[in-house]
Design a protein around this motif. Structure first.
Motif, PDB file in Angstrom:
ATOM      1  N   GLU A  32      -8.126   4.569   6.456  1.00 26.44           N
ATOM      2  CA  GLU A  32      -7.048   3.874   7.182  1.00 26.44           C
ATOM      3  C   GLU A  32      -7.566   2.584   7.818  1.00 26.44           C
ATOM      4  O   GLU A  32      -6.892   1.551   7.784  1.00 26.44           O
ATOM      5  CB  GLU A  32      -6.479   4.788   8.276  1.00 26.44           C
ATOM      6  CG  GLU A  32      -5.537   5.843   7.743  1.00 26.44           C
ATOM      7  CD  GLU A  32      -5.068   6.830   8.813  1.00 26.44           C
ATOM      8  OE1 GLU A  32      -4.037   7.469   8.594  1.00 26.44           O
ATOM      9  OE2 GLU A  32      -5.757   6.971   9.857  1.00 26.44           O
ATOM     10  N   ASN A  33      -8.759   2.652   8.376  1.00 20.99           N
ATOM     11  CA  ASN A  33      -9.368   1.483   8.987  1.00 20.99           C
ATOM     12  C   ASN A  33      -9.601   0.369   7.962  1.00 20.99           C
ATOM     13  O   ASN A  33      -9.343  -0.812   8.226  1.00 20.99           O
ATOM     14  CB  ASN A  33     -10.696   1.910   9.642  1.00 20.99           C
ATOM     15  CG  ASN A  33     -11.293   0.814  10.471  1.00 20.99           C
ATOM     16  OD1 ASN A  33     -10.574   0.132  11.210  1.00 20.99           O
ATOM     17  ND2 ASN A  33     -12.596   0.609  10.347  1.00 20.99           N
ATOM     18  N   GLU A  34     -10.057   0.759   6.766  1.00 25.89           N
ATOM     19  CA  GLU A  34     -10.288  -0.238   5.709  1.00 25.89           C
ATOM     20  C   GLU A  34      -8.962  -0.834   5.226  1.00 25.89           C
ATOM     21  O   GLU A  34      -8.880  -2.029   4.924  1.00 25.89           O
ATOM     22  CB  GLU A  34     -11.045   0.391   4.527  1.00 25.89           C
ATOM     23  CG  GLU A  34     -12.477   0.825   4.852  1.00 25.89           C
ATOM     24  CD  GLU A  34     -13.378  -0.323   5.292  1.00 25.89           C
ATOM     25  OE1 GLU A  34     -13.180  -1.457   4.821  1.00 25.89           O
ATOM     26  OE2 GLU A  34     -14.278  -0.081   6.122  1.00 25.89           O
ATOM     27  N   ILE A  35      -7.917   0.002   5.144  1.00 27.04           N
ATOM     28  CA  ILE A  35      -6.587  -0.502   4.744  1.00 27.04           C
ATOM     29  C   ILE A  35      -6.109  -1.552   5.763  1.00 27.04           C
ATOM     30  O   ILE A  35      -5.608  -2.613   5.389  1.00 27.04           O
ATOM     31  CB  ILE A  35      -5.559   0.659   4.646  1.00 27.04           C
ATOM     32  CG1 ILE A  35      -5.901   1.578   3.463  1.00 27.04           C
ATOM     33  CG2 ILE A  35      -4.129   0.119   4.499  1.00 27.04           C
ATOM     34  CD1 ILE A  35      -5.076   2.856   3.389  1.00 27.04           C
ATOM     35  N   GLN A  36      -6.324  -1.258   7.047  1.00 26.25           N
ATOM     36  CA  GLN A  36      -5.903  -2.195   8.098  1.00 26.25           C
ATOM     37  C   GLN A  36      -6.637  -3.524   8.003  1.00 26.25           C
ATOM     38  O   GLN A  36      -6.040  -4.586   8.208  1.00 26.25           O
ATOM     39  CB  GLN A  36      -6.114  -1.576   9.491  1.00 26.25           C
ATOM     40  CG  GLN A  36      -5.111  -0.487   9.836  1.00 26.25           C
ATOM     41  CD  GLN A  36      -3.667  -0.895   9.538  1.00 26.25           C
ATOM     42  OE1 GLN A  36      -3.240  -1.998   9.875  1.00 26.25           O
ATOM     43  NE2 GLN A  36      -2.921  -0.030   8.856  1.00 26.25           N
ATOM     44  N   LYS A  37      -7.926  -3.483   7.674  1.00 20.53           N
ATOM     45  CA  LYS A  37      -8.717  -4.733   7.547  1.00 20.53           C
ATOM     46  C   LYS A  37      -8.112  -5.656   6.483  1.00 20.53           C
ATOM     47  O   LYS A  37      -8.081  -6.871   6.634  1.00 20.53           O
ATOM     48  CB  LYS A  37     -10.152  -4.404   7.137  1.00 20.53           C
ATOM     49  CG  LYS A  37     -11.026  -3.860   8.255  1.00 20.53           C
ATOM     50  CD  LYS A  37     -12.471  -3.753   7.743  1.00 20.53           C
ATOM     51  CE  LYS A  37     -13.299  -2.794   8.570  1.00 20.53           C
ATOM     52  NZ  LYS A  37     -14.597  -2.501   7.909  1.00 20.53           N
ATOM     53  N   VAL A  38      -7.638  -5.049   5.378  1.00 24.68           N
ATOM     54  CA  VAL A  38      -7.075  -5.850   4.273  1.00 24.68           C
ATOM     55  C   VAL A  38      -5.718  -6.439   4.655  1.00 24.68           C
ATOM     56  O   VAL A  38      -5.343  -7.520   4.200  1.00 24.68           O
ATOM     57  CB  VAL A  38      -6.963  -4.980   2.987  1.00 24.68           C
ATOM     58  CG1 VAL A  38      -6.306  -5.768   1.853  1.00 24.68           C
ATOM     59  CG2 VAL A  38      -8.340  -4.488   2.567  1.00 24.68           C
ATOM     60  N   LYS A  39      -4.997  -5.736   5.510  1.00 30.60           N
ATOM     61  CA  LYS A  39      -3.663  -6.214   5.931  1.00 30.60           C
ATOM     62  C   LYS A  39      -3.751  -7.448   6.823  1.00 30.60           C
ATOM     63  O   LYS A  39      -2.819  -8.244   6.888  1.00 30.60           O
ATOM     64  CB  LYS A  39      -2.922  -5.113   6.728  1.00 30.60           C
ATOM     65  CG  LYS A  39      -2.641  -3.853   5.945  1.00 30.60           C
ATOM     66  CD  LYS A  39      -1.377  -3.984   5.123  1.00 30.60           C
ATOM     67  CE  LYS A  39      -1.231  -2.822   4.154  1.00 30.60           C
ATOM     68  NZ  LYS A  39      -0.811  -3.244   2.821  1.00 30.60           N
ATOM     69  N   LYS A  40      -4.888  -7.569   7.548  1.00 26.37           N
ATOM     70  CA  LYS A  40      -4.997  -8.667   8.519  1.00 26.37           C
ATOM     71  C   LYS A  40      -5.073 -10.033   7.846  1.00 26.37           C
ATOM     72  O   LYS A  40      -5.709 -10.177   6.827  1.00 26.37           O
ATOM     73  CB  LYS A  40      -6.227  -8.439   9.411  1.00 26.37           C
ATOM     74  CG  LYS A  40      -5.924  -7.476  10.549  1.00 26.37           C
ATOM     75  CD  LYS A  40      -7.191  -7.138  11.321  1.00 26.37           C
ATOM     76  CE  LYS A  40      -6.930  -5.962  12.263  1.00 26.37           C
ATOM     77  NZ  LYS A  40      -8.193  -5.364  12.739  1.00 26.37           N
TER      78      LYS A  40
END
Lengths: 223, 223
Positions: free
Chosen positions: B215-223
């Motif tokens: 989930e943390n890695e998914i959030q990094k890509v969204k930024k």
């Protein structure tokens, strides 16, 4: 512990693998040496099985062991340490397999006269080693219970080139969803002629059957 | 079960892997899709782990799964069946790996818009897949307890290219000689920066930690 020699052998891309494999087989046959190639996935227990096998055979026959690895000498040292038989560690330059030409060059380091059994512990990999005839007279493929019964369907070539499938770690059968009947059905679809011996290299269960299989192959080469 | 498509993708030996991998990464990044590559030896439990991971993530993010295999469709069907997410089975023509060019062609079959997480279940092999950048943003390497704590020393490149090492099947720790401290020491020698998460995909232990990592890695890509 007997000396463990280490050699670096890299691939010669111009080698004709099939022809060289025949030369290797003839060379071993001329020396009355049974050359056995042992393949499996990483962590299936090849080294543990070989230590147990060699310790049961070493009083009645002369054995030499070769170990292929990318860069470590862990397995050759373990075999030499725990069995007392001489062992040669082949470093293959990061490759995923060993071919007949590499094997032929490794054999230049060994005096086969008087050796009844030459064992090659191949690199842990269910794909690439199956594609390269090493010149071995027989191939053993080790499958451990934790890996699952579906593996013949997923790595068919490996199961096709194997003369004997050794199912290892059967002492852990209760902890995994390994369905023996389904495994046999899966194996039947890719190699109906393969023999199967079930063992636990750790507890020794089934090892005597494997010892007899190897002794029988050694006798065939002596005739 | 959602449809499982199957495509045949063979290697293009003229491809420039590094450049193509960058293109794949940019394409995923442009689509705000986190591309995760999952590697391990055969039988380490990649598919079981992915089913558990996807079922914990699918209500909060949109997922597409790709599965590489020599010829079977077992894994893609299992993922699709047990999770309901769409899955694409890539048959790689008997190869031991998938490269960035093959991945780029596989991506032509998928509409990434709206996909938060693209998972590639690589072929079971600790040697070859480590040599080919697929274009993934992160690599997970799964090691199962039955395989042993010596594996970082024997397959160093695989452990070097991994961002996260997932130790699976910890529910079977009591039945195997897996020394956690020795494993960490071995890993330290080849990749001191790798994160480690221990799980049992079967019992669910540790899965929440893995879910949070993804989930943390998914959030990094969204930024």
């Amino acid at each position: 512990m007997p000396e463990v020699r280490v050699i670096e052998i890299h691939e010669n891309i111009f080698a004709d693998n099939e022809r060289t494999a025949q030369q290797v087989r003839k060379y071993c046959s001329d020396n009355k040496t049974f050359f056995l190639n042992v393949m499996s996935a990483p962590g299936s227990g090849k080294t543990t099985m070989l230590v147990e096998l060699i310790n049961r055979l070493k009083d009645t026959c002369s054995i030499f062991e070769m170990d292929v690895d990318i860069c470590s000498t862990l397995d050759a040292k373990r075999v030499a340490d725990l069995t007392g038989v001489p062992s040669l560690q082949i470093h293959n330059g990061g490759l995923c397999h060993i071919d007949a030409d590499m094997m032929q060059r490794a054999l230049q380091q060994v005096d086969l006269s008087g050796i009844d059994l030459l064992i090659l512990e191949n690199i842990g990999n269910l794909v690439c080693p199956a594609e390269f005839d090493t010149g071995a007279m027989k191939n053993i493929m080790l499958l451990s219970v934790p890996e699952g019964h579906d593996k013949p369907l997923k790595y068919p070539l490996m199961f096709q080139v194997a003369d004997l499938i050794v199912v290892n770690k059967i002492d852990t059968m209760a902890y995994f969803d390994f369905d023996v009947n389904q495994f046999k059905k899966n194996l039947q679809t890719v190699n109906p002629n393969a023999e199967v011996i079930s063992i636990s290299a750790k507890t020794g269960e089934g090892m005597e059957k494997l010892v007899r299989w190897v002794e029988n192959e050694i006798q065939k080469v002596k005739k």
